[in-house]
Design an enzyme around this catalytic site. Sequence first.
Site, PDB file in Angstrom:
ATOM      1  N   ARG A   1       0.827  -1.215   0.000  1.00 17.11           N
ATOM      2  CA  ARG A   1       0.000   0.000   0.000  1.00 17.11           C
ATOM      3  C   ARG A   1       0.860   1.264   0.000  1.00 17.11           C
ATOM      4  O   ARG A   1       0.344   2.378  -0.094  1.00 17.11           O
ATOM      5  CB  ARG A   1      -0.924   0.033   1.243  1.00 17.11           C
TER       6      ARG A   1
ATOM      7  N   TYR B   1       0.818   4.272  -2.578  1.00 20.25           N
ATOM      8  CA  TYR B   1      -0.297   5.205  -2.425  1.00 20.25           C
ATOM      9  C   TYR B   1      -0.116   6.039  -1.149  1.00 20.25           C
ATOM     10  O   TYR B   1      -0.131   7.265  -1.188  1.00 20.25           O
ATOM     11  CB  TYR B   1      -1.598   4.405  -2.372  1.00 20.25           C
TER      12      TYR B   1
ATOM     13  N   GLY C   1     -13.840 -10.154   8.433  1.00 15.81           N
ATOM     14  CA  GLY C   1     -14.845  -9.102   8.212  1.00 15.81           C
ATOM     15  C   GLY C   1     -15.057  -8.219   9.435  1.00 15.81           C
ATOM     16  O   GLY C   1     -15.985  -7.413   9.474  1.00 15.81           O
TER      17      GLY C   1
ATOM     18  N   THR D   1     -12.973  -2.438  10.424  1.00  8.60           N
ATOM     19  CA  THR D   1     -14.019  -1.416  10.276  1.00  8.60           C
ATOM     20  C   THR D   1     -13.621  -0.343   9.261  1.00  8.60           C
ATOM     21  O   THR D   1     -12.440  -0.095   9.022  1.00  8.60           O
ATOM     22  CB  THR D   1     -14.321  -0.710  11.614  1.00  8.60           C
TER      23      THR D   1
HETATM   24  P1  NAD Z   1     -10.945   7.476  -9.293  1.00  5.56           P
HETATM   25  O1  NAD Z   1      -9.940   6.435  -9.642  1.00  5.56           O
HETATM   26  O2  NAD Z   1     -12.347   7.268  -9.746  1.00  5.56           O
HETATM   27  O3  NAD Z   1     -10.466   8.886  -9.827  1.00  5.56           O
HETATM   28  C1  NAD Z   1      -9.128   9.254 -10.024  1.00  5.56           C
HETATM   29  C2  NAD Z   1      -9.016   9.909 -11.382  1.00  5.56           C
HETATM   30  O4  NAD Z   1      -7.650  10.303 -11.595  1.00  5.56           O
HETATM   31  C3  NAD Z   1      -9.387   8.957 -12.528  1.00  5.56           C
HETATM   32  O5  NAD Z   1     -10.288   9.581 -13.405  1.00  5.56           O
HETATM   33  C4  NAD Z   1      -8.056   8.653 -13.196  1.00  5.56           C
HETATM   34  O6  NAD Z   1      -8.178   8.364 -14.564  1.00  5.56           O
HETATM   35  C5  NAD Z   1      -7.291   9.941 -12.918  1.00  5.56           C
HETATM   36  N1  NAD Z   1      -5.835   9.748 -12.978  1.00  5.56           N
HETATM   37  C6  NAD Z   1      -5.087   8.774 -12.399  1.00  5.56           C
HETATM   38  N2  NAD Z   1      -3.782   8.940 -12.683  1.00  5.56           N
HETATM   39  C7  NAD Z   1      -3.707  10.042 -13.464  1.00  5.56           C
HETATM   40  C8  NAD Z   1      -2.631  10.728 -14.108  1.00  5.56           C
HETATM   41  N3  NAD Z   1      -1.361  10.305 -13.991  1.00  5.56           N
HETATM   42  N4  NAD Z   1      -2.917  11.823 -14.854  1.00  5.56           N
HETATM   43  C9  NAD Z   1      -4.179  12.274 -15.001  1.00  5.56           C
HETATM   44  N5  NAD Z   1      -5.245  11.665 -14.409  1.00  5.56           N
HETATM   45  C10 NAD Z   1      -5.003  10.565 -13.666  1.00  5.56           C
HETATM   46  O7  NAD Z   1     -10.880   7.659  -7.720  1.00  5.56           O
HETATM   47  P2  NAD Z   1     -11.716   8.612  -6.747  1.00  5.56           P
HETATM   48  O8  NAD Z   1     -12.301   7.758  -5.712  1.00  5.56           O
HETATM   49  O9  NAD Z   1     -12.582   9.524  -7.523  1.00  5.56           O
HETATM   50  O10 NAD Z   1     -10.547   9.447  -6.063  1.00  5.56           O
HETATM   51  C11 NAD Z   1     -10.261  10.789  -6.399  1.00  5.56           C
HETATM   52  C12 NAD Z   1      -9.174  11.331  -5.471  1.00  5.56           C
HETATM   53  O11 NAD Z   1      -9.642  11.313  -4.123  1.00  5.56           O
HETATM   54  C13 NAD Z   1      -7.875  10.536  -5.506  1.00  5.56           C
HETATM   55  O12 NAD Z   1      -6.787  11.411  -5.421  1.00  5.56           O
HETATM   56  C14 NAD Z   1      -7.961   9.688  -4.245  1.00  5.56           C
HETATM   57  O13 NAD Z   1      -6.680   9.372  -3.754  1.00  5.56           O
HETATM   58  C15 NAD Z   1      -8.727  10.605  -3.300  1.00  5.56           C
HETATM   59  N6  NAD Z   1      -9.441   9.825  -2.281  1.00  5.56           N
HETATM   60  C16 NAD Z   1     -10.572   9.123  -2.582  1.00  5.56           C
HETATM   61  C17 NAD Z   1     -11.199   8.371  -1.598  1.00  5.56           C
HETATM   62  C18 NAD Z   1     -12.472   7.597  -1.874  1.00  5.56           C
HETATM   63  O14 NAD Z   1     -12.940   6.908  -0.969  1.00  5.56           O
HETATM   64  N7  NAD Z   1     -13.073   7.682  -3.024  1.00  5.56           N
HETATM   65  C19 NAD Z   1     -10.645   8.312  -0.311  1.00  5.56           C
HETATM   66  C20 NAD Z   1      -9.477   8.996  -0.053  1.00  5.56           C
HETATM   67  C21 NAD Z   1      -8.879   9.780  -1.038  1.00  5.56           C
HETATM   68  N1  UDP Z   2     -12.738  -5.867   1.389  1.00  9.91           N
HETATM   69  C1  UDP Z   2     -13.450  -7.052   1.500  1.00  9.91           C
HETATM   70  N2  UDP Z   2     -13.946  -7.608   0.365  1.00  9.91           N
HETATM   71  C2  UDP Z   2     -13.788  -7.044  -0.869  1.00  9.91           C
HETATM   72  C3  UDP Z   2     -13.086  -5.825  -0.973  1.00  9.91           C
HETATM   73  C4  UDP Z   2     -12.545  -5.279   0.182  1.00  9.91           C
HETATM   74  O1  UDP Z   2     -13.626  -7.590   2.600  1.00  9.91           O
HETATM   75  O2  UDP Z   2     -14.300  -7.627  -1.849  1.00  9.91           O
HETATM   76  C5  UDP Z   2     -12.213  -5.236   2.631  1.00  9.91           C
HETATM   77  C6  UDP Z   2     -10.753  -4.817   2.576  1.00  9.91           C
HETATM   78  O3  UDP Z   2      -9.915  -5.884   2.948  1.00  9.91           O
HETATM   79  C7  UDP Z   2     -10.741  -3.680   3.569  1.00  9.91           C
HETATM   80  C8  UDP Z   2     -12.122  -3.043   3.435  1.00  9.91           C
HETATM   81  O4  UDP Z   2     -12.930  -4.040   2.825  1.00  9.91           O
HETATM   82  O5  UDP Z   2     -10.604  -4.174   4.885  1.00  9.91           O
HETATM   83  C9  UDP Z   2     -12.132  -1.769   2.600  1.00  9.91           C
HETATM   84  O6  UDP Z   2     -11.465  -2.046   1.394  1.00  9.91           O
HETATM   85  P1  UDP Z   2     -11.374  -1.013   0.198  1.00  9.91           P
HETATM   86  O7  UDP Z   2     -10.490  -1.633  -0.832  1.00  9.91           O
HETATM   87  O8  UDP Z   2     -12.719  -0.574  -0.229  1.00  9.91           O
HETATM   88  O9  UDP Z   2     -10.703   0.294   0.804  1.00  9.91           O
HETATM   89  P2  UDP Z   2      -9.507   0.611   1.844  1.00  9.91           P
HETATM   90  O10 UDP Z   2      -8.907  -0.667   2.369  1.00  9.91           O
HETATM   91  O11 UDP Z   2      -8.548   1.398   1.039  1.00  9.91           O
HETATM   92  O12 UDP Z   2     -10.196   1.357   2.910  1.00  9.91           O
END
Ligand code: NAD
Ligand code: UDP
Length: 323
Positions: free
Chosen positions: A142, A145, A207, A210
Amino acid sequence: MSKRILVTGGAGFLGSHLCERLLAEGHDVVCLDNLFTSQKLNIEHMLGQPHFEFVRHDVTESFKFEVDEIYNLACPAAPGHYQHNPIKTLKTSVMGTMHALGLAKRLGAKVLQASTSEVYGDPDVHPQPEDYRGNVNAIGPRSCYDEGKRAAETLMFDYWRVNKVRIKVVRIFNTYGPRMHPFDGRVVSNFIRQAIRGEPLTLYGDGMQTRSFCYVDDLVDGLIRVMATEDDFTGPVNLGNPEEFTIRELAERVVKAVGGSARIEQARPLPQDDPAQRCPDIRLAKRVLGWEPRVKLAEGLPRTVEWFKSVDMTQFRAPTPNY
Ligand code: NAD
Ligand code: UDP
């Protein structure tokens, strides 16, 4: 007043909802995306609008637009997506943020960084306040990221200290809703897709880990409020829904929301470094932004299920391998 706004990652799940809201508020929106983890489908309905412009571009290469505000969202967000090409993920966070900051510096523009609860890693403080420094593995699956997002935060604060760039750092916790990629491997999209198809829901581990799930409309509302704060507010600020659920509870709720009889099975062990618990402390957001989530999981899940049922999932590119 109408502003010119750049949204990197604007075609993604969160980005497309954000672009929609900004357009509705009368702004001029440039959506920049390389479509790595998203489809044009997400922004199709905006493409013909006079105040919306889509630019296909990779943020690891520099970019220049004359804008007043930048929302920097470009980065693969689902574990399966960001682990697909981990080196590219790290480059996207670091170089993309540097490019956004360089542009903001020249323009005097505000720049908001979409950071993440992953900067807290597998937390030993619960719920997580902004001053908690985290428990993050620098060399695990991870890390591309987590460390990329941490380095991006560092860049934001160094540009603020050294160059007085107007920064906002938001730590987003798990968010869900329509336009999540059905094959992104995230838990909400996996469970809903599986339940609709009558396949077993795949629990990782027992599971009992949280997460706290925020509906996309609440999150977008929070992002816009953060951008509107005075320059002396830099964040970091947590945005998320503090209602916490075990993943097993989530599975049960999805089965109920979909209305089928899908089974829940323990599919595989918990992935390495998977956080055992996660829940935002949102006192700062409440105090500074007057923000708190309105949509409970009980409302947000059925809306999301409805969207998943309405789309042709075969139009979304195949899943990238998970582990
Ligand atoms: P997503 O994957 O749907 O959106 C990310 C977008 O960025 C995509 O459209 C992808 O094509 C674009 N992208 C990726 N690499 C790129 C690059 N090199 N150049 C140009 N575009 C690029 O994900 P999301 O859930 O919409 O997340 C959006 C942002 O929010 C991300 O930065 C993510 O880290 C952050 N974020 C999201 C969550 C969540 O739960 N959704 C949680 C924490 C942080
Ligand atoms: N997870 C799961 N089954 C799935 C996908 C994810 O049990 O099919 C679990 C995963 O191991 C994690 C939680 O759900 O504990 C959230 O996972 P997700 O990938 O959505 O996001 P993140 O771990 O980045 O919060």
